[in-house]
Design an enzyme around this catalytic site. Structure first.
Site, PDB file in Angstrom:
ATOM      1  N   SER A  29      85.268  56.359  28.828  1.00 50.47           N
ATOM      2  CA  SER A  29      86.165  56.989  27.848  1.00 50.47           C
ATOM      3  C   SER A  29      86.014  58.492  27.945  1.00 50.47           C
ATOM      4  CB  SER A  29      85.784  56.521  26.437  1.00 50.47           C
ATOM      5  OG  SER A  29      86.432  57.290  25.440  1.00 50.47           O
ATOM      6  N   TYR A  43      79.508  55.472  19.271  1.00 52.74           N
ATOM      7  CA  TYR A  43      80.460  55.043  20.302  1.00 52.74           C
ATOM      8  C   TYR A  43      80.394  55.985  21.502  1.00 52.74           C
ATOM      9  CZ  TYR A  43      84.928  54.122  22.619  1.00 52.74           C
ATOM     10  OH  TYR A  43      85.890  53.836  23.539  1.00 52.74           O
ATOM     11  N   LYS A  98      79.362  55.370  25.640  1.00 49.17           N
ATOM     12  CA  LYS A  98      80.191  55.720  26.788  1.00 49.17           C
ATOM     13  C   LYS A  98      79.495  56.715  27.714  1.00 49.17           C
ATOM     14  CE  LYS A  98      83.382  52.849  25.738  1.00 49.17           C
ATOM     15  NZ  LYS A  98      83.575  51.645  26.578  1.00 49.17           N
ATOM     16  N   ASP A 121      80.868  35.957  25.387  1.00 54.45           N
ATOM     17  CA  ASP A 121      80.408  37.135  24.667  1.00 54.45           C
ATOM     18  C   ASP A 121      79.692  38.003  25.693  1.00 54.45           C
ATOM     19  OD1 ASP A 121      78.956  39.031  23.256  1.00 54.45           O
ATOM     20  OD2 ASP A 121      78.171  37.628  21.767  1.00 54.45           O
TER      21      ASP A 121
END
Length: 259
Positions: A142, A155, A159, A62
């Site tokens: 991203s 999200y 990034k 993990d």
């Protein structure tokens, strides 16, 4: 075979972009340590690496747990006889309006997408310094690290954080000959985008497939990105032609976001 004799560790290597990166680096000559939370998937990818004539080893971890990431790096070195390249690819997406996002959702995406990169940088940096190697650390960013997208606010924030971590780590590790860069894909045809499209449909009421089509229609090159498109760029970052590049997070998105 520009990576011949190198050992690369790829997190999130069980599917999608991670799998493509692992296979591309193997084709380029590297032996591969495959790390994922899903043991069955990485064993399948390991078989593909071996079929390419390279060595492979697997480790279940993990990435939000420092001790597990550190153990994965130690495993890679001990089982493959070295350590040269760290690809912090593992990540998850989170889709929700900022007015609706829940604390546990924020914690989960931050733990994996941000802490996972921090621990990967830390574990790889310490190992490369101990080995006195001029290695490569490569992080998954991203286009959402260059532009915040509606319903992808948390999200996107993770990034943006990866870009900052990449710059900071590059400055801290440059004197040891360790470069740190990121890759910023766009709309990649993987399970992650299936999930994004599904959740967008639930939130906005758009038909399933409409959000995906809207984004793809905006790509200058006229098609969705493939995992292999991303893997080719990561191969460049991992190879000797990128030795003079550090602290950068270039977009490879077919012409969707321009900076």
């Amino acid at each position: 075979m520009s990576l011949a004799g190198k050992v690369a560790l790829v997190t999130g290597a069980g599917q999608g972009v991670g799998r493509a990166i692992a296979l591309r680096l193997a084709r380029d000559g590297a032996d591969i340590a495959l790390v994922d939370i899903n043991s069955q998937k990485i064993e399948q990818v390991a078989a593909e690496v071996v079929a390419l004539g390279r060595k492979a080893t697997t480790f279940v971890a993990d990435v939000s747990k420092l001790d597990q990431v550190t153990a994965s790096v130690e495993h890679a070195e001990s089982h493959l006889g070295g350590f040269d390249i760290m690809v912090n690819n593992a990540g998850i997406v989170q889709i929700a309006a900022l007015l609706e996002v829940k604390p546990e959702e924020v914690d989960r995406v931050l733990n994996i997408n941000v802490q996972g990169v921090i621990w990967g940088i830390q574990a790889a940096g310490k190992k490369l310094k101990a080995l006195n190697k001029r290695g490569k650390i490569i992080n998954a960013c991203s286009i959402a690290g260059h532009e915040g997208f509606a319903l992808l606010g948390v999200y996107s924030a993770t990034k943006f954080a990866v870009r900052a971590l990449t710059q900071s780590a590059a400055k801290e590790l440059a004197s040891f000959g360790i470069t740190v860069n990121s890759y910023c894909p766009g709309v990649v045809g993987t399970d992650m985008w299936v999930e994004i499209d599904k959740r967008m449909a639930e939130i906005t009421g758009a038909p399933v497939g409409a959000t995906y089509k809207q984004y793809v229609d905006g790509i200058a090159l006229g098609r969705a990105e493939t995992p292999d498109d991303v893997a080719g760029f990561v191969s460049y970052l991992a190879g000797p032609d990128a030795d003079y590049m550090t602290g950068q997070s270039p977009m490879i998105d077919g012409g969707l976001v321009y900076r």
